[in-house]
Design an enzyme around this catalytic site. Structure first.
Site, PDB file in Angstrom:
ATOM      1  N   ASP A 139      -0.132  -5.272   9.549  1.00 43.36           N
ATOM      2  CA  ASP A 139      -1.169  -4.281   9.237  1.00 43.36           C
ATOM      3  C   ASP A 139      -2.404  -5.022   8.731  1.00 43.36           C
ATOM      4  O   ASP A 139      -2.417  -5.551   7.624  1.00 43.36           O
ATOM      5  CB  ASP A 139      -0.646  -3.305   8.172  1.00 43.36           C
ATOM      6  CG  ASP A 139      -1.705  -2.262   7.814  1.00 43.36           C
ATOM      7  OD1 ASP A 139      -2.681  -2.120   8.590  1.00 43.36           O
ATOM      8  OD2 ASP A 139      -1.566  -1.604   6.773  1.00 43.36           O
ATOM      9  N   LYS A 196     -13.210  -0.748   6.556  1.00 38.84           N
ATOM     10  CA  LYS A 196     -13.854  -1.598   5.540  1.00 38.84           C
ATOM     11  C   LYS A 196     -14.762  -2.632   6.165  1.00 38.84           C
ATOM     12  O   LYS A 196     -15.869  -2.859   5.680  1.00 38.84           O
ATOM     13  CB  LYS A 196     -12.812  -2.305   4.687  1.00 38.84           C
ATOM     14  CG  LYS A 196     -11.480  -1.624   4.659  1.00 38.84           C
ATOM     15  CD  LYS A 196     -11.110  -1.000   3.395  1.00 38.84           C
ATOM     16  CE  LYS A 196      -9.966  -0.040   3.642  1.00 38.84           C
ATOM     17  NZ  LYS A 196      -9.445   0.553   2.461  1.00 38.84           N
ATOM     18  N   TRP A 220       0.880  -1.178   0.000  1.00 43.73           N
ATOM     19  CA  TRP A 220       0.000   0.000   0.000  1.00 43.73           C
ATOM     20  C   TRP A 220       0.916   1.226   0.000  1.00 43.73           C
ATOM     21  O   TRP A 220       1.823   1.326   0.855  1.00 43.73           O
ATOM     22  CB  TRP A 220      -0.871  -0.044   1.257  1.00 43.73           C
ATOM     23  CG  TRP A 220      -1.837   1.079   1.428  1.00 43.73           C
ATOM     24  CD1 TRP A 220      -2.709   1.576   0.492  1.00 43.73           C
ATOM     25  CD2 TRP A 220      -2.068   1.832   2.638  1.00 43.73           C
ATOM     26  NE1 TRP A 220      -3.462   2.576   1.055  1.00 43.73           N
ATOM     27  CE2 TRP A 220      -3.085   2.763   2.350  1.00 43.73           C
ATOM     28  CE3 TRP A 220      -1.519   1.823   3.918  1.00 43.73           C
ATOM     29  CZ2 TRP A 220      -3.566   3.656   3.298  1.00 43.73           C
ATOM     30  CZ3 TRP A 220      -1.999   2.709   4.861  1.00 43.73           C
ATOM     31  CH2 TRP A 220      -3.013   3.618   4.551  1.00 43.73           C
TER      32      TRP A 220
HETATM   33  N1  KET Z   1      -3.618  -0.548   5.738  1.00 42.39           N
HETATM   34  C1  KET Z   1      -3.881  -1.043   4.516  1.00 42.39           C
HETATM   35  C2  KET Z   1      -3.150  -2.258   4.068  1.00 42.39           C
HETATM   36  C3  KET Z   1      -4.814  -0.409   3.701  1.00 42.39           C
HETATM   37  O1  KET Z   1      -5.050  -0.915   2.518  1.00 42.39           O
HETATM   38  C4  KET Z   1      -5.492   0.754   4.159  1.00 42.39           C
HETATM   39  C5  KET Z   1      -6.439   1.467   3.293  1.00 42.39           C
HETATM   40  C6  KET Z   1      -5.185   1.213   5.440  1.00 42.39           C
HETATM   41  C7  KET Z   1      -4.249   0.551   6.215  1.00 42.39           C
HETATM   42  C8  KET Z   1      -5.835   2.434   6.018  1.00 42.39           C
HETATM   43  O2  KET Z   1      -7.008   2.159   6.682  1.00 42.39           O
HETATM   44  P1  KET Z   1      -7.865   3.360   7.315  1.00 42.39           P
HETATM   45  O3  KET Z   1      -8.619   2.720   8.417  1.00 42.39           O
HETATM   46  O4  KET Z   1      -8.741   3.885   6.249  1.00 42.39           O
HETATM   47  O5  KET Z   1      -6.893   4.380   7.826  1.00 42.39           O
HETATM   48  N2  KET Z   1      -6.478   1.291   2.064  1.00 42.39           N
HETATM   49  C9  KET Z   1      -7.423   1.807   1.064  1.00 42.39           C
HETATM   50  C10 KET Z   1      -7.823   3.218   1.233  1.00 42.39           C
HETATM   51  C11 KET Z   1      -6.721   4.230   1.206  1.00 42.39           C
HETATM   52  O6  KET Z   1      -5.851   4.200   0.334  1.00 42.39           O
HETATM   53  O7  KET Z   1      -6.725   5.067   2.129  1.00 42.39           O
HETATM   54  C12 KET Z   1      -6.904   1.534  -0.347  1.00 42.39           C
HETATM   55  O8  KET Z   1      -5.808   0.975  -0.503  1.00 42.39           O
HETATM   56  O9  KET Z   1      -7.623   1.818  -1.313  1.00 42.39           O
END
Ligand code: KET
Length: 415
Positions: free
Chosen positions: A230, A265, A149
């Site tokens: 993560d 999600k 990511w």
């Molecule tokens: N870790 C991973 C692996 C991940 O894909 C995301 C979000 C997050 C942490 C962040 O989670 P949050 O609870 O929203 O802080 N990924 C998606 C959204 C983004 O890019 O912010 C994505 O990859 O599309």
């Protein structure tokens, strides 16, 4: 009298005499969030959004999950007695519930020696974890999978770390380069921080088998590395419990590790910013000190976390009926994504019988790594209105029975 401070003197042409921020560069944008903005501005009716990791339902809507909706109604009917600050490390009951969810059967192995703080989503957990480790391991470097990511790079660099990559994906085979991964991990100095995705690897969708995890954990133990898991997609791979296999194996070793957890999600609570950071320590006394230092990290960043999202997750996880309902909804989401993945493979195979798409079927979770080049991805956007990340990452949850065939035809055309 001379003024001790330089002043912004208005000039005849209207410009200010003092320039303060003239060296600030324009923001190049984020590969995921900025693309989403471009998608929103596209006026084509048949555009397809396979960009950001949102779970969309069959109607292309990000759902308000029924269990969460009920929790919202209850919270609205019985609001908290007084709207004071939460503690620095968040709602106490929430922290315990989150530990139970993350560690499952391995809870007994770790609970007494684990420090957990509520966080602003998974990103906030990563940032608090990164700041905390930087303070105690200033010489360590961070190693993330190639690819990962994109924001992992930004968050750890932002905390002052040098960020390197270990081999993970082979563009040649479109599969995991496990030998390369092990070889790279085997070269790392003690106390290197290794970022790992316990399930539903973002962006490739390629996960390790139980046996491969055993081997990776063996290297971690032998080389005294510090793993940082993560977990943003628990339950989207094979199930809530199965998806924590790597964490359970790690817990059994008795070794320390970090875990960031996101509920954006899996509870469809993106904007509430709800997640958690757990630091599993060597023993309870150390965990007590770590808990304190995590509080300090929070206090010196944003003081205390917001309450609403954590209260909702806590309500769902503390009521047997709501928990069961949420788990069923999560299962339905996972099954729909699996059906869309199989559907895409079937359609692609029909339109391009000369190609083998088995690699897409073997990937799991919310994303697939299509193997498309940035040029092919650009053609998909410009000619067909099909949006995906320039790396070729596809958000499988953006597919539905209305856009599936159209998308497969477009991909088949640019391949
Ligand atoms: N870790 C991973 C692996 C991940 O894909 C995301 C979000 C997050 C942490 C962040 O989670 P949050 O609870 O929203 O802080 N990924 C998606 C959204 C983004 O890019 O912010 C994505 O990859 O599309």
């Amino acid at each position: 009298m001379l003024c001790p401070y330089p002043s912004a003197t208005a000039q005849a042409d209207g410009k200010q005499g003092l320039m303060m921020f003239e060296s600030v560069n324009a923001y190049a944008g984020d590969p995921i969030l900025s693309l989403m903005d471009t998608y929103m501005q596209d006026t084509r009716d048949d555009k397809v959004n396979l960009t950001i990791g949102f779970y969309y339902d069959e109607n292309g809507i990000v759902p308000d999950m029924a269990a969460v909706k009920q929790a919202k109604a209850r919270l609205f009917a019985e609001p908290p007695a007084s709207p004071t600050y939460l503690p620095m490390d968040g709602l106490p009951e929430y922290r315990t519930r989150v530990q139970t969810l993350a560690f499952g059967d391995a809870l007994a192995d770790v609970q007494a020696r684990t420090a957990t703080v509520q966080s602003l989503g998974g990103s906030g957990a990563l940032k608090v974890g990164a700041d905390f480790i930087k303070r105690y391991f200033p010489q360590s470097q961070v190693w993330v999978s190639n690819p990962t990511w994109e924001n992992h790079h930004a968050i750890f660099k932002g905390a002052g770390f040098a960020v390197n990559t270990y081999r993970y994906y082979s563009a040649e085979t479109k599969e995991l380069d496990f030998a390369g991964m092990l070889e790279d991990l085997n070269q790392l100095p003690a106390r290197s921080v290794v970022l790992l995705h316990p399930c539903c690897h973002n962006p490739t969708g390629i996960d390790l088998t139980a046996q491969q995890w055993q081997q990776v954990i063996g290297v971690i133990a032998e080389r005294e590395l510090l793993p940082f898991f993560d977990m943003a997609y628990q339950g989207f791979g094979q199930g809530l419990q199965t998806d924590t296999l790597a964490i359970a194996l790690m817990a059994k070793t008795g070794l320390p590790f970090l875990l960031s957890h996101s509920f954006s999600k899996i509870f469809s609570l993106y904007s509430e910013r709800v997640g958690a950071l757990s630091v599993v320590c060597e023993n309870p006394a150390i965990a007590h000190n770590v808990q304190g230092q995590l509080k300090f990290t929070v206090r010196s960043n944003y003081s205390t976390p917001p309450a609403h999202g954590a209260r909702l997750v806590n309500l769902v996880l503390s009521d047997a009926g709501l928990t069961q309902q949420w788990q069923q909804e999560l299962t339905d989401m996972r099954n729909r994504m699996q059906a869309m993945r199989s559907g895409l493979v079937k359609q692609l195979s029909e339109h391009r019988p000369d190609r083998d798409f088995g690699y897409l079927q073997r990937q799991q979770g919310m994303f697939s790594y299509s193997g498309l080049t940035p040029q092919q991805v650009a053609r998909l956007k410009d000619e067909f209105g099909v949006y995906m990340i320039s790396s070729g990452r596809v958000c499988i949850a953006g597919l539905n029975n209305t856009n599936l065939e159209r998308t497969a035809i477009a991909i088949a055309a640019v391949l």
